[in-house]
Design a protein around this motif. Sequence first.
Motif, mmCIF file in Angstrom:
data_model
loop_
_atom_site.group_PDB
_atom_site.id
_atom_site.type_symbol
_atom_site.label_atom_id
_atom_site.label_comp_id
_atom_site.label_asym_id
_atom_site.label_seq_id
_atom_site.Cartn_x
_atom_site.Cartn_y
_atom_site.Cartn_z
ATOM 1 N N PRO A 219 74.316 21.227 52.022
ATOM 2 C CA PRO A 219 74.149 21.207 53.237
ATOM 3 C C PRO A 219 75.536 20.595 54.190
ATOM 4 C CG PRO A 219 72.432 20.408 52.137
ATOM 5 C CD PRO A 219 73.504 20.456 51.158
ATOM 6 N N VAL A 220 75.600 21.198 55.400
ATOM 7 C CA VAL A 220 76.796 20.613 56.297
ATOM 8 C C VAL A 220 76.193 19.658 57.277
ATOM 9 C CG1 VAL A 220 77.994 22.888 55.980
ATOM 10 C CG2 VAL A 220 76.664 22.609 57.822
ATOM 11 N N ILE A 221 75.080 19.188 57.300
ATOM 12 C CA ILE A 221 74.386 18.426 58.169
ATOM 13 C C ILE A 221 73.710 17.330 57.397
ATOM 14 C CG2 ILE A 221 74.351 20.024 60.005
ATOM 15 C CD1 ILE A 221 71.192 19.996 59.418
ATOM 16 N N GLU A 222 73.668 16.230 57.843
ATOM 17 C CA GLU A 222 72.686 15.150 56.928
ATOM 18 C C GLU A 222 71.418 15.578 57.248
ATOM 19 O OE1 GLU A 222 71.938 10.321 57.133
ATOM 20 O OE2 GLU A 222 73.738 11.127 58.278
ATOM 21 N N LEU A 223 70.603 15.566 56.042
ATOM 22 C CA LEU A 223 69.387 15.909 55.966
ATOM 23 C C LEU A 223 68.369 14.723 55.581
ATOM 24 C CD1 LEU A 223 69.032 19.478 54.571
ATOM 25 C CD2 LEU A 223 68.329 18.853 56.684
ATOM 26 N N ASN A 224 67.411 14.314 56.247
ATOM 27 C CA ASN A 224 66.661 13.181 55.622
ATOM 28 C C ASN A 224 65.311 13.606 55.116
ATOM 29 O OD1 ASN A 224 65.792 13.578 58.383
ATOM 30 N ND2 ASN A 224 65.990 11.501 59.011
ATOM 31 N N MET A 225 65.311 14.967 55.239
ATOM 32 C CA MET A 225 63.795 15.593 54.687
ATOM 33 C C MET A 225 64.296 16.824 54.251
ATOM 34 S SD MET A 225 62.726 16.992 58.778
ATOM 35 C CE MET A 225 62.978 15.339 59.551
ATOM 36 N N ALA A 232 60.477 23.538 60.263
ATOM 37 C CA ALA A 232 59.130 23.441 60.816
ATOM 38 C C ALA A 232 59.238 22.308 62.145
ATOM 39 C CB ALA A 232 58.281 23.058 59.831
ATOM 40 N N TYR A 233 60.144 21.471 61.716
ATOM 41 C CA TYR A 233 60.008 20.026 62.728
ATOM 42 C C TYR A 233 60.831 20.517 63.759
ATOM 43 C CZ TYR A 233 60.584 15.500 64.852
ATOM 44 O OH TYR A 233 60.419 14.557 65.633
ATOM 45 N N TYR A 234 62.063 20.771 63.699
ATOM 46 C CA TYR A 234 63.092 21.020 64.764
ATOM 47 C C TYR A 234 63.149 22.238 65.461
ATOM 48 C CZ TYR A 234 65.214 16.507 63.390
ATOM 49 O OH TYR A 234 65.385 15.046 62.978
ATOM 50 N N TYR A 235 62.338 23.282 64.785
ATOM 51 C CA TYR A 235 62.497 24.597 65.631
ATOM 52 C C TYR A 235 60.841 24.902 66.109
ATOM 53 C CZ TYR A 235 67.203 25.356 64.050
ATOM 54 O OH TYR A 235 68.544 25.067 63.745
ATOM 55 N N ASP A 236 60.566 24.757 67.249
ATOM 56 C CA ASP A 236 59.446 25.049 67.906
ATOM 57 C C ASP A 236 59.066 26.406 67.924
ATOM 58 O OD1 ASP A 236 57.044 24.962 69.418
ATOM 59 O OD2 ASP A 236 57.658 23.301 70.611
ATOM 60 N N PHE A 237 58.242 26.661 66.869
ATOM 61 C CA PHE A 237 57.774 28.128 66.990
ATOM 62 C C PHE A 237 56.794 28.676 67.901
ATOM 63 C CE2 PHE A 237 54.020 30.816 65.747
ATOM 64 C CZ PHE A 237 54.535 32.044 65.511
ATOM 65 N N PHE A 238 55.967 27.721 68.207
ATOM 66 C CA PHE A 238 54.781 28.107 69.397
ATOM 67 C C PHE A 238 55.560 28.165 70.521
ATOM 68 C CE2 PHE A 238 51.776 27.295 65.975
ATOM 69 C CZ PHE A 238 51.091 28.426 66.094
ATOM 70 N N ASP A 239 56.683 27.331 70.955
ATOM 71 C CA ASP A 239 57.337 27.567 72.246
ATOM 72 C C ASP A 239 57.897 28.921 72.283
ATOM 73 O OD1 ASP A 239 58.529 26.281 74.744
ATOM 74 O OD2 ASP A 239 60.195 26.654 73.596
ATOM 75 N N ARG A 240 58.179 29.331 71.250
ATOM 76 C CA ARG A 240 59.199 30.781 71.315
ATOM 77 C C ARG A 240 57.926 31.914 71.434
ATOM 78 N NH1 ARG A 240 64.674 31.000 67.546
ATOM 79 N NH2 ARG A 240 65.170 28.814 67.869
ATOM 80 N N TYR A 241 57.151 31.509 70.499
ATOM 81 C CA TYR A 241 55.902 32.526 70.426
ATOM 82 C C TYR A 241 55.404 32.961 71.743
ATOM 83 C CZ TYR A 241 51.520 34.588 69.131
ATOM 84 O OH TYR A 241 50.322 35.536 69.079
ATOM 85 N N ASN A 242 54.603 31.691 72.550
ATOM 86 C CA ASN A 242 53.958 31.764 73.723
ATOM 87 C C ASN A 242 54.948 32.262 74.769
ATOM 88 O OD1 ASN A 242 51.444 31.039 72.502
ATOM 89 N ND2 ASN A 242 52.298 28.657 72.622
ATOM 90 N N ASN A 243 56.289 32.098 74.762
ATOM 91 C CA ASN A 243 57.206 32.419 75.705
ATOM 92 C C ASN A 243 57.701 33.926 75.663
ATOM 93 O OD1 ASN A 243 57.548 30.212 77.917
ATOM 94 N ND2 ASN A 243 57.567 29.055 75.905
ATOM 95 N N ASP A 244 57.178 34.521 74.502
ATOM 96 C CA ASP A 244 57.716 35.835 74.339
ATOM 97 C C ASP A 244 57.019 36.911 75.242
ATOM 98 O OD1 ASP A 244 57.506 38.683 72.869
ATOM 99 O OD2 ASP A 244 59.000 37.599 71.775
ATOM 100 N N LYS A 245 57.920 37.540 75.795
ATOM 101 C CA LYS A 245 57.379 38.595 77.008
ATOM 102 C C LYS A 245 56.087 39.503 76.360
ATOM 103 C CE LYS A 245 61.065 42.027 76.505
ATOM 104 N NZ LYS A 245 61.995 42.829 77.098
ATOM 105 N N ARG A 246 56.385 39.551 75.252
ATOM 106 C CA ARG A 246 55.220 40.463 74.816
ATOM 107 C C ARG A 246 53.942 40.016 74.484
ATOM 108 N NH1 ARG A 246 59.142 42.044 69.462
ATOM 109 N NH2 ARG A 246 59.537 39.686 69.973
ATOM 110 N N ILE A 247 54.152 38.567 74.172
ATOM 111 C CA ILE A 247 52.516 37.810 73.983
ATOM 112 C C ILE A 247 52.245 37.443 75.383
ATOM 113 C CG2 ILE A 247 51.788 35.662 73.129
ATOM 114 C CD1 ILE A 247 52.337 37.848 70.960
ATOM 115 N N LYS A 248 52.918 37.320 76.464
ATOM 116 C CA LYS A 248 52.571 36.915 77.750
ATOM 117 C C LYS A 248 51.891 38.373 78.416
ATOM 118 C CE LYS A 248 55.763 33.422 79.154
ATOM 119 N NZ LYS A 248 56.800 33.257 80.433
ATOM 120 N N ARG A 249 52.525 39.394 77.890
ATOM 121 C CA ARG A 249 51.974 40.875 78.353
ATOM 122 C C ARG A 249 50.624 40.945 77.524
ATOM 123 N NH1 ARG A 249 50.879 44.063 82.224
ATOM 124 N NH2 ARG A 249 50.540 46.269 81.663
ATOM 125 N N LYS A 250 50.501 40.611 76.472
ATOM 126 C CA LYS A 250 49.336 40.904 75.858
ATOM 127 C C LYS A 250 48.149 39.925 76.446
ATOM 128 C CE LYS A 250 47.016 41.848 71.393
ATOM 129 N NZ LYS A 250 47.071 43.361 70.916
#
Length: 284
Positions: A219-225, A232-250
């Motif tokens: 790793p090139v960054i310090e990992l404490n997990m 899973a923690y630092y990348y917000d999946f649901f923020d991207r998913y719910n703001n995806d234009k296809r899901i909004k259109r759905k």
Amino acid sequence: MDWNEVLKDIVSGTILLAIGGIGGWFGGVIKGKKQSSMAVERKNQIYQPLLDEIKTYTTFDLSILINIKPDILKQVVCESYKFGLNEEIQNKCNYLYEVIQEYNNIKPVAVANQIIVDIFTEAYEKIYGNIIDGIAYHTDREGNEWEEEVLVESVQIIRELNLTKDIENLLRNEGMYSSEVCVDYENGLYEPIYLELKRIYASALHVIINGKPCKHAQPVIELNMLPEEYMAYYYDFFDRYNNDKRIKRKYELREEIIYSSQSLVEDMKSIIDKIVRIYEIEEV
């Protein structure tokens, strides 16, 4: 003047009129019964089944993970010549069917899958510094040569995994965290994460190839997990998913289906009620 002949003509005319009247009455009865039979038949074979199907689209519990199967509506739209609905009802059916088709064509699981692949790729490069494992050299029969970057095994694997079941569980459990990660050991601070995401990322990071676990650079960054916890923690999946234009259109299409169906249901109920009142009401 022969009064006997006149009397005979009058009687004969009266009898003919009576016979004609009776015939006309019987004809009217037969015609009325035929109309009644046809109306009731259309109610039972067209309007009621169509109403029952469309009513299932009017609920706000409609899940975007499940495709709508408009079997009867499809027949009414694609074979309209068989049903003879009035123009207003037919147009509403046509519109609703078009909206459902567009709705079904947007696949939430496929959208989520692509977002997961993107997150994994971004996070892997941040953790390990690179997603390229080397260069492959190719030559075709004509002697043309070209180079191709080879992705690290884990990035290749995440693109190939069948994640359907894990993603469906993840989407159904939005807001319901099923795991946690320690972000501050000194103060014992834990934060919630989605176990489904941790498992998905771990399945690509720790895949076994030819009996050996997949290797990664330092790793090139310090990992404490764990890396999968970091993703899973630092990348917000649901923020991207719910703001995806296809899901909004759905979701927009879902609302349109609900309200259009509700309007059509009221029209169907009105037609059925009219048929019942005219042709099926019970005399007491």
